[in-house]
Design a protein around this motif. Structure first.
Motif, PDB file in Angstrom:
ATOM      1  N   CYS A  63      -1.657  -7.161  -8.221  1.00 51.55           N
ATOM      2  CA  CYS A  63      -2.703  -6.429  -7.436  1.00 51.55           C
ATOM      3  C   CYS A  63      -3.595  -7.599  -6.601  1.00 51.55           C
ATOM      4  O   CYS A  63      -3.360  -8.243  -5.926  1.00 51.55           O
ATOM      5  N   PRO A 111      -1.763   2.203  -7.346  1.00 47.23           N
ATOM      6  CA  PRO A 111      -1.514   2.385  -5.847  1.00 47.23           C
ATOM      7  C   PRO A 111      -2.473   3.476  -5.269  1.00 47.23           C
ATOM      8  O   PRO A 111      -2.672   4.691  -6.074  1.00 47.23           O
ATOM      9  N   GLU A 170      -3.040   3.859  -1.643  1.00 41.64           N
ATOM     10  CA  GLU A 170      -2.683   3.588  -0.126  1.00 41.64           C
ATOM     11  C   GLU A 170      -2.215   5.190   0.336  1.00 41.64           C
ATOM     12  O   GLU A 170      -2.937   5.693   1.429  1.00 41.64           O
ATOM     13  N   LYS A 196      -4.735   1.174   4.094  1.00 38.57           N
ATOM     14  CA  LYS A 196      -4.258   0.042   3.479  1.00 38.57           C
ATOM     15  C   LYS A 196      -5.274  -0.259   2.520  1.00 38.57           C
ATOM     16  O   LYS A 196      -6.546  -0.346   2.744  1.00 38.57           O
ATOM     17  N   ASP A 217      -6.156  -3.801  -0.070  1.00 31.83           N
ATOM     18  CA  ASP A 217      -5.487  -5.190  -0.457  1.00 31.83           C
ATOM     19  C   ASP A 217      -5.980  -5.641  -1.755  1.00 31.83           C
ATOM     20  O   ASP A 217      -5.455  -6.778  -2.056  1.00 31.83           O
ATOM     21  N   LYS A 226       1.205  -2.262  -5.023  1.00 34.56           N
ATOM     22  CA  LYS A 226       1.667  -1.645  -4.152  1.00 34.56           C
ATOM     23  C   LYS A 226       2.828  -0.668  -4.659  1.00 34.56           C
ATOM     24  O   LYS A 226       3.374  -0.720  -5.806  1.00 34.56           O
ATOM     25  N   GLU A 227       2.777   0.627  -4.097  1.00 37.79           N
ATOM     26  CA  GLU A 227       3.712   1.507  -4.587  1.00 37.79           C
ATOM     27  C   GLU A 227       5.156   1.083  -5.065  1.00 37.79           C
ATOM     28  O   GLU A 227       5.908   1.285  -5.927  1.00 37.79           O
TER      29      GLU A 227
END
Length: 291
Positions: free
Chosen positions: A15, A43, A45, A51, A53, A57-58
């Motif tokens: 992450c 996650p 998003e 988005k 940062d 992420k998925e």
């Protein structure tokens, strides 16, 4: 520090951390920590429609889970390693109770309120993000009324506590990150809101973290929650756990001395550490705070 310590609020390159899982484990082992736990930001998003940062992420969730579980095997007998997540609560969009998180069977979840969702329909924003985002959100979502923002933040946290589904309450007054020393709202009103938070938390059995992240980031020399908030937490007899909110290996136990000193000042004689997990229940262990 003659007391067992753990570091369960830990971020890696999955992450917004700077070091990988193995490097964090090596640092925890060298520091003689009893356990390290990984708490990637879940996650968001898909949920917020834009988005991010700083979140996992998925498409990397399964890799993260597998890497932590592999580290648990590699370090068996030398260091206790736990799989966790920092689960955001975003009103109507994200919750620690969401099935995509719970179905992974993590060892623990940190429940954190980073976002507020303005009632006027403006986009949710993080109270601890970049100062530009904070000031934009305050202007567009609250017409510059910081008192209203403060109340919304604690309302969000209260909703999260009452909904449940997590084990550790994350940085319970992180709203001060962009507001420290600015006196943007009435202190007595915030104290009353913090009493509401403590009263609600006391009914649930959750643990509250004493988080040294702001000190490690050199934002200010104070833990989350503040000394005054911790005194309220002590009145409600809520257990506390010391965490570093570490984003790099050198901070795996960063400024724990200040956390212990603050707990002493707040009247705590013990903190807790994670001992093990049996089925779906975390077993905590009490540790004396050595003065």
């Amino acid at each position: 520090m003659n007391t067992l310590l753990t570091s369960l609020h830990t971020h890696t390159t999955f992450c917004d951390g700077k070091d990988d899982i193995e490097t964090m484990c090596e640092a925890a082992y060298k520091k003689n920590l009893y356990a390290v736990g990984f708490s990637a930001h879940v996650p968001i998003e898909k949920q917020i429609g834009r988005k991010s940062d700083w979140n996992l992420k998925e498409e990397n969730v399964n890799e993260y889970v597998n890497e932590v579980r592999n580290a648990k095997k590699r370090w068996f007998g030398k260091l206790n390693v736990y799989l966790g997540f920092e689960a955001d609560y975003i009103k109507g969009l994200r919750s620690p109770l969401d099935n995509d998180i719970t179905s992974l069977n993590p060892d623990y979840l940190i429940g954190s309120a980073h976002f507020v969702s303005p009632k006027n329909g403006a986009a949710p924003f993080t109270v601890d993000g970049p100062i530009e985002e904070f000031e934009k959100g305050l202007k567009e979502g609250y017409n510059g009324d910081a008192q209203a923002l403060m109340n919304d933040y604690y309302d969000t946290q209260l909703e999260m506590i009452e909904a449940g589904g997590f084990d550790i309450l994350g940085h319970a007054d992180i709203i001060k990150k962009n507001c420290y020393g600015k006196n943007l709202w009435r202190q007595e009103d915030e104290i009353n809101r913090q009493k509401e938070i403590a009263k609600a938390a006391a009914k649930t059995g959750i643990v509250i973290e004493v988080n040294t992240g702001a000190i490690n980031q050199k934002r200010f020399n104070e833990v989350y929650p503040s000394l005054s908030f911790l005194k309220i937490i002590k009145e409600f007899d809520i257990p506390v756990i010391i965490t570093a909110d570490a984003h790099k290996a050198e901070d795996i136990d960063g400024n724990y001395e200040i956390a212990l000193q603050t707990l002493n000042l707040a009247g705590f004689s013990e903190h807790i550490i994670i001992n093990c997990r049996i089925n779906e229940k975390i077993m905590w262990k009490k540790e004396k705070i050595i003065k």
